[in-house]
Motif scaffolding. Structure first.
Motif, PDB file in Angstrom:
ATOM      1  N   ALA A   1       0.826  -1.208   0.000  1.00  0.00           N
ATOM      2  CA  ALA A   1       0.000   0.000   0.000  1.00  0.00           C
ATOM      3  C   ALA A   1       0.856   1.252   0.000  1.00  0.00           C
ATOM      4  O   ALA A   1       0.532   2.254  -0.668  1.00  0.00           O
ATOM      5  CB  ALA A   1      -0.925  -0.011   1.219  1.00  0.00           C
ATOM      6  N   VAL A   2       1.963   1.238   0.739  1.00  0.00           N
ATOM      7  CA  VAL A   2       2.863   2.396   0.776  1.00  0.00           C
ATOM      8  C   VAL A   2       3.456   2.651  -0.609  1.00  0.00           C
ATOM      9  O   VAL A   2       3.483   3.788  -1.095  1.00  0.00           O
ATOM     10  CB  VAL A   2       3.983   2.176   1.809  1.00  0.00           C
ATOM     11  CG1 VAL A   2       5.005   3.304   1.733  1.00  0.00           C
ATOM     12  CG2 VAL A   2       3.402   2.092   3.216  1.00  0.00           C
ATOM     13  N   ILE A   3       3.931   1.610  -1.270  1.00  0.00           N
ATOM     14  CA  ILE A   3       4.538   1.776  -2.595  1.00  0.00           C
ATOM     15  C   ILE A   3       3.494   2.212  -3.617  1.00  0.00           C
ATOM     16  O   ILE A   3       3.765   3.060  -4.476  1.00  0.00           O
ATOM     17  CB  ILE A   3       5.231   0.475  -3.038  1.00  0.00           C
ATOM     18  CG1 ILE A   3       6.304   0.062  -2.023  1.00  0.00           C
ATOM     19  CG2 ILE A   3       5.840   0.635  -4.427  1.00  0.00           C
ATOM     20  CD1 ILE A   3       7.318   1.147  -1.709  1.00  0.00           C
ATOM     21  N   ALA A   4       2.282   1.665  -3.520  1.00  0.00           N
ATOM     22  CA  ALA A   4       1.211   2.096  -4.424  1.00  0.00           C
ATOM     23  C   ALA A   4       0.951   3.583  -4.279  1.00  0.00           C
ATOM     24  O   ALA A   4       0.754   4.311  -5.265  1.00  0.00           O
ATOM     25  CB  ALA A   4      -0.058   1.294  -4.149  1.00  0.00           C
ATOM     26  N   SER A   5       0.955   4.072  -3.030  1.00  0.00           N
ATOM     27  CA  SER A   5       0.738   5.496  -2.773  1.00  0.00           C
ATOM     28  C   SER A   5       1.838   6.342  -3.397  1.00  0.00           C
ATOM     29  O   SER A   5       1.566   7.388  -4.017  1.00  0.00           O
ATOM     30  CB  SER A   5       0.660   5.736  -1.263  1.00  0.00           C
ATOM     31  OG  SER A   5       0.647   7.119  -0.964  1.00  0.00           O
ATOM     32  N   PHE A   6       3.082   5.913  -3.250  1.00  0.00           N
ATOM     33  CA  PHE A   6       4.207   6.663  -3.831  1.00  0.00           C
ATOM     34  C   PHE A   6       4.101   6.741  -5.346  1.00  0.00           C
ATOM     35  O   PHE A   6       4.378   7.777  -5.952  1.00  0.00           O
ATOM     36  CB  PHE A   6       5.534   6.010  -3.430  1.00  0.00           C
ATOM     37  CG  PHE A   6       6.246   6.738  -2.320  1.00  0.00           C
ATOM     38  CD1 PHE A   6       7.379   7.489  -2.571  1.00  0.00           C
ATOM     39  CD2 PHE A   6       5.774   6.666  -1.026  1.00  0.00           C
ATOM     40  CE1 PHE A   6       8.026   8.157  -1.563  1.00  0.00           C
ATOM     41  CE2 PHE A   6       6.407   7.328   0.007  1.00  0.00           C
ATOM     42  CZ  PHE A   6       7.541   8.084  -0.264  1.00  0.00           C
ATOM     43  N   LEU A   7       3.710   5.642  -5.968  1.00  0.00           N
ATOM     44  CA  LEU A   7       3.565   5.636  -7.424  1.00  0.00           C
ATOM     45  C   LEU A   7       2.406   6.521  -7.872  1.00  0.00           C
ATOM     46  O   LEU A   7       2.505   7.231  -8.879  1.00  0.00           O
ATOM     47  CB  LEU A   7       3.345   4.206  -7.908  1.00  0.00           C
ATOM     48  CG  LEU A   7       4.561   3.285  -7.911  1.00  0.00           C
ATOM     49  CD1 LEU A   7       4.132   1.834  -8.075  1.00  0.00           C
ATOM     50  CD2 LEU A   7       5.525   3.671  -9.017  1.00  0.00           C
ATOM     51  N   GLU A   8       1.322   6.505  -7.114  1.00  0.00           N
ATOM     52  CA  GLU A   8       0.112   7.201  -7.538  1.00  0.00           C
ATOM     53  C   GLU A   8       0.242   8.710  -7.466  1.00  0.00           C
ATOM     54  O   GLU A   8      -0.234   9.425  -8.346  1.00  0.00           O
ATOM     55  CB  GLU A   8      -1.072   6.745  -6.684  1.00  0.00           C
ATOM     56  CG  GLU A   8      -2.398   7.375  -7.106  1.00  0.00           C
ATOM     57  CD  GLU A   8      -3.565   6.824  -6.313  1.00  0.00           C
ATOM     58  OE1 GLU A   8      -4.716   7.013  -6.754  1.00  0.00           O
ATOM     59  OE2 GLU A   8      -3.332   6.205  -5.257  1.00  0.00           O
ATOM     60  N   ASN A   9       0.883   9.224  -6.414  1.00  0.00           N
ATOM     61  CA  ASN A   9       0.869  10.678  -6.220  1.00  0.00           C
ATOM     62  C   ASN A   9       2.101  11.392  -6.757  1.00  0.00           C
ATOM     63  O   ASN A   9       2.277  12.578  -6.510  1.00  0.00           O
ATOM     64  CB  ASN A   9       0.665  11.013  -4.736  1.00  0.00           C
ATOM     65  CG  ASN A   9       1.778  10.453  -3.866  1.00  0.00           C
ATOM     66  OD1 ASN A   9       2.915  10.319  -4.303  1.00  0.00           O
ATOM     67  ND2 ASN A   9       1.445  10.133  -2.619  1.00  0.00           N
ATOM     68  N   GLY A  10       2.973  10.678  -7.471  1.00  0.00           N
ATOM     69  CA  GLY A  10       4.126  11.328  -8.096  1.00  0.00           C
ATOM     70  C   GLY A  10       5.358  11.415  -7.227  1.00  0.00           C
ATOM     71  O   GLY A  10       6.410  11.880  -7.684  1.00  0.00           O
ATOM     72  N   ARG A  11       5.276  10.973  -5.966  1.00  0.00           N
ATOM     73  CA  ARG A  11       6.447  11.069  -5.094  1.00  0.00           C
ATOM     74  C   ARG A  11       7.586  10.167  -5.561  1.00  0.00           C
ATOM     75  O   ARG A  11       8.761  10.493  -5.388  1.00  0.00           O
ATOM     76  CB  ARG A  11       6.059  10.726  -3.650  1.00  0.00           C
ATOM     77  CG  ARG A  11       5.377  11.875  -2.918  1.00  0.00           C
ATOM     78  CD  ARG A  11       4.999  11.495  -1.502  1.00  0.00           C
ATOM     79  NE  ARG A  11       3.890  10.544  -1.490  1.00  0.00           N
ATOM     80  CZ  ARG A  11       3.330  10.072  -0.394  1.00  0.00           C
ATOM     81  NH1 ARG A  11       3.782  10.425   0.802  1.00  0.00           N
ATOM     82  NH2 ARG A  11       2.309   9.234  -0.463  1.00  0.00           N
ATOM     83  N   TYR A  12       7.229   9.049  -6.156  1.00  0.00           N
ATOM     84  CA  TYR A  12       8.273   8.130  -6.638  1.00  0.00           C
ATOM     85  C   TYR A  12       9.084   8.776  -7.759  1.00  0.00           C
ATOM     86  O   TYR A  12      10.316   8.737  -7.755  1.00  0.00           O
ATOM     87  CB  TYR A  12       7.627   6.835  -7.118  1.00  0.00           C
ATOM     88  CG  TYR A  12       8.620   5.765  -7.530  1.00  0.00           C
ATOM     89  CD1 TYR A  12       9.677   5.398  -6.706  1.00  0.00           C
ATOM     90  CD2 TYR A  12       8.479   5.092  -8.742  1.00  0.00           C
ATOM     91  CE1 TYR A  12      10.569   4.405  -7.073  1.00  0.00           C
ATOM     92  CE2 TYR A  12       9.360   4.097  -9.115  1.00  0.00           C
ATOM     93  CZ  TYR A  12      10.403   3.757  -8.280  1.00  0.00           C
ATOM     94  OH  TYR A  12      11.292   2.775  -8.665  1.00  0.00           O
ATOM     95  N   GLU A  13       8.407   9.383  -8.721  1.00  0.00           N
ATOM     96  CA  GLU A  13       9.120  10.025  -9.835  1.00  0.00           C
ATOM     97  C   GLU A  13       9.966  11.190  -9.336  1.00  0.00           C
ATOM     98  O   GLU A  13      11.096  11.400  -9.781  1.00  0.00           O
ATOM     99  CB  GLU A  13       8.123  10.495 -10.898  1.00  0.00           C
ATOM    100  CG  GLU A  13       8.759  11.275 -12.045  1.00  0.00           C
ATOM    101  CD  GLU A  13       9.852  10.507 -12.758  1.00  0.00           C
ATOM    102  OE1 GLU A  13      10.801  11.167 -13.235  1.00  0.00           O
ATOM    103  OE2 GLU A  13       9.786   9.270 -12.838  1.00  0.00           O
TER     104      GLU A  13
END
Length: 481
Positions: free
Chosen positions: A360-372
């Protein structure tokens, strides 16, 4: 998660720094040349002083230019200062298997030692990871998930994560949907499930040489024979070499790391990836693609994956955030193509389900642009680090040393004088608080004894430069110099 084009994501200072960098590498600006002043570039380009200063700062971080007080900025890069690139590997097709397990255990038994500089560990240091943001996302996930994430997830994996990984595949021209993805406990688990789905004890798999020792250990633990393929440190496995290996019908599966192979850092050209997919489809050999490092590229765009050329489901694409965001979360995935149902059954037998909270944490990072956002900073830092390491090896190591030129990833492959045995160099380095990875760990054959892998996933500073200087001295001592 929105996939942004380079024109929307690149700041003006990055565009300027890349233009100047290309001119420096092309020899338009030579070592010692004075660059235009900040004010003159402002006038010529119609940009602000802060933009020019940021561009020059980027070039300084990559050790391409230097600032001289009261004088200006000067080019410090000279391509002739850099050591040559290692040649392509030539592993034997008939060699006796000699497993380096004792050496692997020896290296990894030291990694927790206090005060050790872990140049052997191919992950980014904690200072390069968004730990505080991950902690906040974990707390938010505990609040939002039913039962705070304590329940079993469906076997295929947490659906929002699968959806985000499928969307992320657009960055490499993939065409996946959430039903194509199965989540796993990291990339090694994805590779393990893929191999168990496709092979039985006694089968032969083909891999690059050198290749990550974890892949070799996994293959041997499953009772598989390993065929090591000739590999170029810049372009990876040649399609003709692969064709020759599989056309005899003895190879059951091919496992490749096309993007920034560990330890070479090679990146297979797109034309080669397409040809590899076509060759393996023709001969009926599945391809397990380890794309663990694909997001850590130094160019303008992410390289494509072999999976993007797969039209029949013959490619099993494996990935993870273990090398980019959260190694300890053990969140990975596989797009198994036509082997999905068989792989899901195996996952159910071995683990029932994946842990919900970290997914769930990784999904959140991918979804809101924080990962990029995190990746942009990480890539910039690692690119600068790679060049700093190469410069340091050139400066401190004996003449004749060869070093890879990775265009992504975390590691350098260093080829020393054949008289240097990196197994004994490791012992000498450990006594000085430095951990390296001897090259012999990346093969099942008697080769690469004079090679080593160095990780540049650290914060570059004077202390790290001095560490490489001390390591260089040890190499000189091994040669009796």
């Amino acid at each position: 998660m929105a996939v942004l084009s380079p024109s929307r994501t690149d700041f003006r200072y990055l565009q300027l720094s890349r233009s100047i960098e290309q001119q420096i590498r092309d020899g338009v600006w030579k070592c010692g040349d004075k660059l235009p002043s900040v004010r003159s570039l402002c006038r010529e380009q119609g940009i602000s002083m802060s933009t020019v200063l940021q561009a020059y700062l980027e070039l300084e971080k990559k050790a391409l230019i230097e600032s001289r007080p009261q004088s200006g900025y000067y080019v410090s890069y000279w391509h002739r200062q850099l050591p040559p690139v290692p040649g392509a590997s030539q592993p034997s097709a008939l060699s006796e298997v000699s497993e380096p397990d004792d050496m692997i255990r020896k290296v990894y038994s030291q990694l927790g030692r206090e005060g050790l500089v872990p140049l052997s560990l191919s992950v980014p240091c904690d200072a390069l990871l968004p730990v505080a943001k991950l902690n906040k996302a974990m707390i938010a996930a505990m609040r939002e998930l039913p039962g705070s994430g304590t329940g079993y997830e469906e076997v295929q994996g947490y659906r929002p994560l699968r959806r985000q990984v499928a969307r992320w595949s657009l960055s490499w021209q993939g065409h996946l949907n959430e039903e194509d993805i199965v989540t796993t406990a990291g990339c090694m688990n994805a590779l393990s499930l893929s191999l168990m789905t496709l092979t039985r004890a006694g089968d032969t798999i083909a891999v690059e040489s050198p290749v990550y020792f974890g892949i070799l250990q996994l293959a041997r633990s499953l009772g598989l024979h390993v065929l090591e393929l000739p590999t170029h440190p810049q372009t990876g496995v040649e399609p003709d070499a692969l064709r020759a290996a599989v056309k005899g019908g003895k190879v059951k599966v091919c496992l490749l790391v096309p993007n920034f192979n560990n330890p070479l850092g090679s990146c297979m050209p797109d034309a080669h990836k397409k040809e590899v997919v076509e060759i393996l489809e023709y001969y009926g050999v599945p391809l397990i693609e380890d794309d663990l490092y694909g997001d850590v590229y130094f160019g303008d765009a992410r390289p494509r994956s072999c999976k993007s050329y797969d039209e029949s489901g013959n490619v099993l694409w494996c990935g993870s955030v273990s090398k980019t965001l959260a190694p300890g979360y053990r969140v990975g995935w596989v797009a198994p193509g036509r082997h999905k149902e068989a792989l899901i059954r195996l996952k159910h037998y071995h683990s029932i389900a994946s842990a919900t909270l970290p997914q769930a944490v990784i999904a959140s990072f991918l979804e809101n642009g924080r990962y990029e956002h995190h990746l942009r900073r990480l890539r910039s830092t690692l690119q600068a680090n790679a060049f700093q390491f190469i410069r340091a090896v050139s400066r401190y190591f004996p003449e004749g040393t060869r070093v890879s030129r990775p265009q992504g990833g975390f590691v350098l492959w260093v080829e020393l004088d054949p008289r240097v045995q990196t197994a004994s160099l490791y012992d000498a380095a450990i006594r000085q608080g430095i951990s390296i990875t001897p090259g012999r760990m990346f093969t099942l054959q008697q080769q690469y004894h004079h090679c080593m892998r160095l990780s540049y996933g650290h914060i570059w500073n004077a202390e790290l430069d001095n560490t490489l200087k001390r390591l260089g001295r040890l190499v000189h001592l091994e040669l009796g110099a």
